[in-house]
Design a protein around this motif. Structure first.
Motif, mmCIF file in Angstrom:
data_model
loop_
_atom_site.group_PDB
_atom_site.id
_atom_site.type_symbol
_atom_site.label_atom_id
_atom_site.label_comp_id
_atom_site.label_asym_id
_atom_site.label_seq_id
_atom_site.Cartn_x
_atom_site.Cartn_y
_atom_site.Cartn_z
ATOM 1 N N ILE A 137 0.846 -1.191 0.000
ATOM 2 C CA ILE A 137 0.000 0.000 0.000
ATOM 3 C C ILE A 137 0.884 1.245 0.000
ATOM 4 O O ILE A 137 1.898 1.276 0.711
ATOM 5 N N VAL B 215 -12.043 -1.331 1.054
ATOM 6 C CA VAL B 215 -10.694 -1.721 1.504
ATOM 7 C C VAL B 215 -9.823 -2.096 0.300
ATOM 8 O O VAL B 215 -8.638 -1.754 0.261
ATOM 9 N N HIS B 216 -10.410 -2.726 -0.703
ATOM 10 C CA HIS B 216 -9.630 -3.109 -1.888
ATOM 11 C C HIS B 216 -9.049 -1.862 -2.565
ATOM 12 O O HIS B 216 -7.868 -1.810 -2.896
ATOM 13 N N THR C 134 -8.537 1.011 -1.156
ATOM 14 C CA THR C 134 -7.555 1.601 -0.247
ATOM 15 C C THR C 134 -6.206 0.869 -0.356
ATOM 16 O O THR C 134 -5.145 1.493 -0.400
ATOM 17 N N LEU C 135 -6.270 -0.456 -0.434
ATOM 18 C CA LEU C 135 -5.048 -1.268 -0.527
ATOM 19 C C LEU C 135 -4.274 -0.944 -1.813
ATOM 20 O O LEU C 135 -3.054 -0.795 -1.802
ATOM 21 N N LEU D 78 -4.312 -7.957 6.475
ATOM 22 C CA LEU D 78 -3.878 -7.682 5.099
ATOM 23 C C LEU D 78 -3.171 -6.326 5.013
ATOM 24 O O LEU D 78 -2.134 -6.195 4.366
ATOM 25 N N MET D 79 -3.748 -5.319 5.693
ATOM 26 C CA MET D 79 -3.142 -3.983 5.658
ATOM 27 C C MET D 79 -1.731 -4.015 6.218
ATOM 28 O O MET D 79 -0.803 -3.458 5.628
ATOM 29 N N ALA E 281 0.688 -5.564 3.997
ATOM 30 C CA ALA E 281 0.990 -4.747 2.803
ATOM 31 C C ALA E 281 1.761 -3.486 3.173
ATOM 32 O O ALA E 281 1.995 -2.630 2.320
ATOM 33 N N GLY F 186 -5.370 1.616 6.647
ATOM 34 C CA GLY F 186 -4.893 2.058 5.344
ATOM 35 C C GLY F 186 -3.433 2.420 5.349
ATOM 36 O O GLY F 186 -2.627 1.805 6.079
ATOM 37 N N SER F 187 -3.085 3.458 4.578
ATOM 38 C CA SER F 187 -1.684 3.883 4.421
ATOM 39 C C SER F 187 -1.069 4.218 5.775
ATOM 40 O O SER F 187 -1.722 4.842 6.631
#
Ligand code: FDP
Length: 342
Positions: free
Chosen positions: A205, A255-256, A258-259, A290-291, A294, A322-323
């Motif tokens: 991400i 979320v997809h 955002t990723l 997942l976040m 990533a 997120g980020s």
């Protein structure tokens, strides 16, 4: 004819090949996870087809309605749950299943029992089903301490103990995003061959994003850090450009995006829902896993999301994910709030 290019195009990294490659790095592995995953993949393919046909097959609407033949019609989320429960049980690799659709956890019959506990939301984003907007399945996998002696404690564990997590998005294409704790990979279903092909290897991400994603309709009830964060997104004081707002209202879709594009997805606590809306076990944990895998972060307003230890299977929690830099900003706002004497 370019045979070299053709050969390259046919040397496809399917999800099964990818997981078998990973498995070969662990010589002690007996392939149980690969078998479990192939059953999850089967459930996702079935649902992808059902979601695509929903309008035609009248799978939407109320559970319990009957069709012209007098057969009972299944609502898509009821069907999704049945598909996943059967796919997981028949793998012979599961012992406890927790589904968003079922009040109680399902303890798998000892004759079919394996060592994995699977928590899942078979069809997330249900309010979007009837209008054909992207929905998805979210799942997380834990290992039971002793498969012959399982209890709810095996699933009421910290998110850090998850072995694997993922989601499948039934949108304009069908995309399965998976992490087994060694990065994140995305696979897209090629309907012509019925295989998920690795299309997004090693997803990272962006460190900072330009998009924020929140249900602004709840603004009246937000807490101060959330309200300040959104204000900063719209009216930045550091000379940067305002962020864009995107909100589908299906967690998988939000979320997809955002990723892949970076940014932040927020579902905060508010005055009406002091624990937020999203469920810890099968929404917050898998997406937070997942976040982090990533390179991003997930925070609850109090702690890193994966540090929570839920006490009930349908527990809710606020989440900001997120980020990395964007989540740092919201963390700073919550820290500052805590410093204010009450
Ligand atoms: P839905 O109610 O449509 O099933 O967890 C449920 C969820 O959707 C998430 O997918 C989504 O992010 C969120 O709720 C949307 O909630 P709001 O409608 O309150 O924004």
């Amino acid at each position: 004819m370019d045979h070299v290019a053709d050969a390259h195009r046919t040397d496809l990294m399917t999800i099964t090949r990818h997981v078998l490659n990973e498995q070969s790095k662990h010589p002690e592995s007996k392939g149980d996870f690969t078998i479990l995953l192939s059953h999850i993949v089967l459930g996702c393919k079935f649902l992808c087809s059902a979601v695509n046909k929903a309008g035609l097959a009248k799978l939407i609407g109320l559970a319990g309605e009957t069709n012209v033949q007098g057969e009972e019609q299944k609502k898509l989320d009821v069907l999704s749950n049945e598909v996943f429960v059967k796919a997981l049980m028949s793998s012979g690799r599961t012992c406890i299943l927790v589904s968003e659709e079922e009040e109680e956890a399902t303890f798998v019959d000892p004759s079919l029992r394996g060592k994995y506990c699977v928590v899942f939301d078979p069809l997330d984003g249900s309010s979007n089903i009837d209008c054909g907007v992207g929905v998805g399945t979210i799942f997380g996998v834990y290992m039971a301490k002793d498969k012959d002696n399982v209890s709810l404690e095996d699933v009421l564990q910290s998110g850090k103990n998850m072995l694997a997590a993922g989601y499948c998005m039934y949108g304009s294409s069908c995309t399965l995003v998976l992490s087994t704790g060694n990065g994140v990979n995305g696979f897209t279903l090629d309907p012509s061959i019925g295989e998920f092909i690795l299309t997004h290897p090693n997803i990272k991400i962006p460190k900072k994003g330009k998009i924020y994603s929140i249900n602004e309709g709840n603004a009246k009830n937000w807490d101060t850090p959330t309200a300040k964060f959104v204000e900063k997104c719209k009216f930045p004081k550091d000379g940067s450009s305002p962020k864009s707002l995107r909100y589908v209202g299906s967690m998988v879709a939000d979320v997809h995006r955002t990723l892949l594009y970076g940014g932040i997805f927020l579902y905060p606590a508010d005055k009406k829902s002091p624990n937020g809306k999203l469920r810890v076990l099968y929404e917050v944990f898998p997406m937070s896993f997942l976040m982090e895998q990533a390179g991003g972060q997930a925070f609850t307003g109090k702690q890193q999301a994966l540090d929570m230890v839920p006490t009930n299977i349908h527990q809710r929690s606020p989440v900001f994910l997120g980020s990395y830099d964007d989540v740092e900003e919201i963390k700073a706002l919550y820290d500052a709030e805590e410093m204010i004497p009450t």
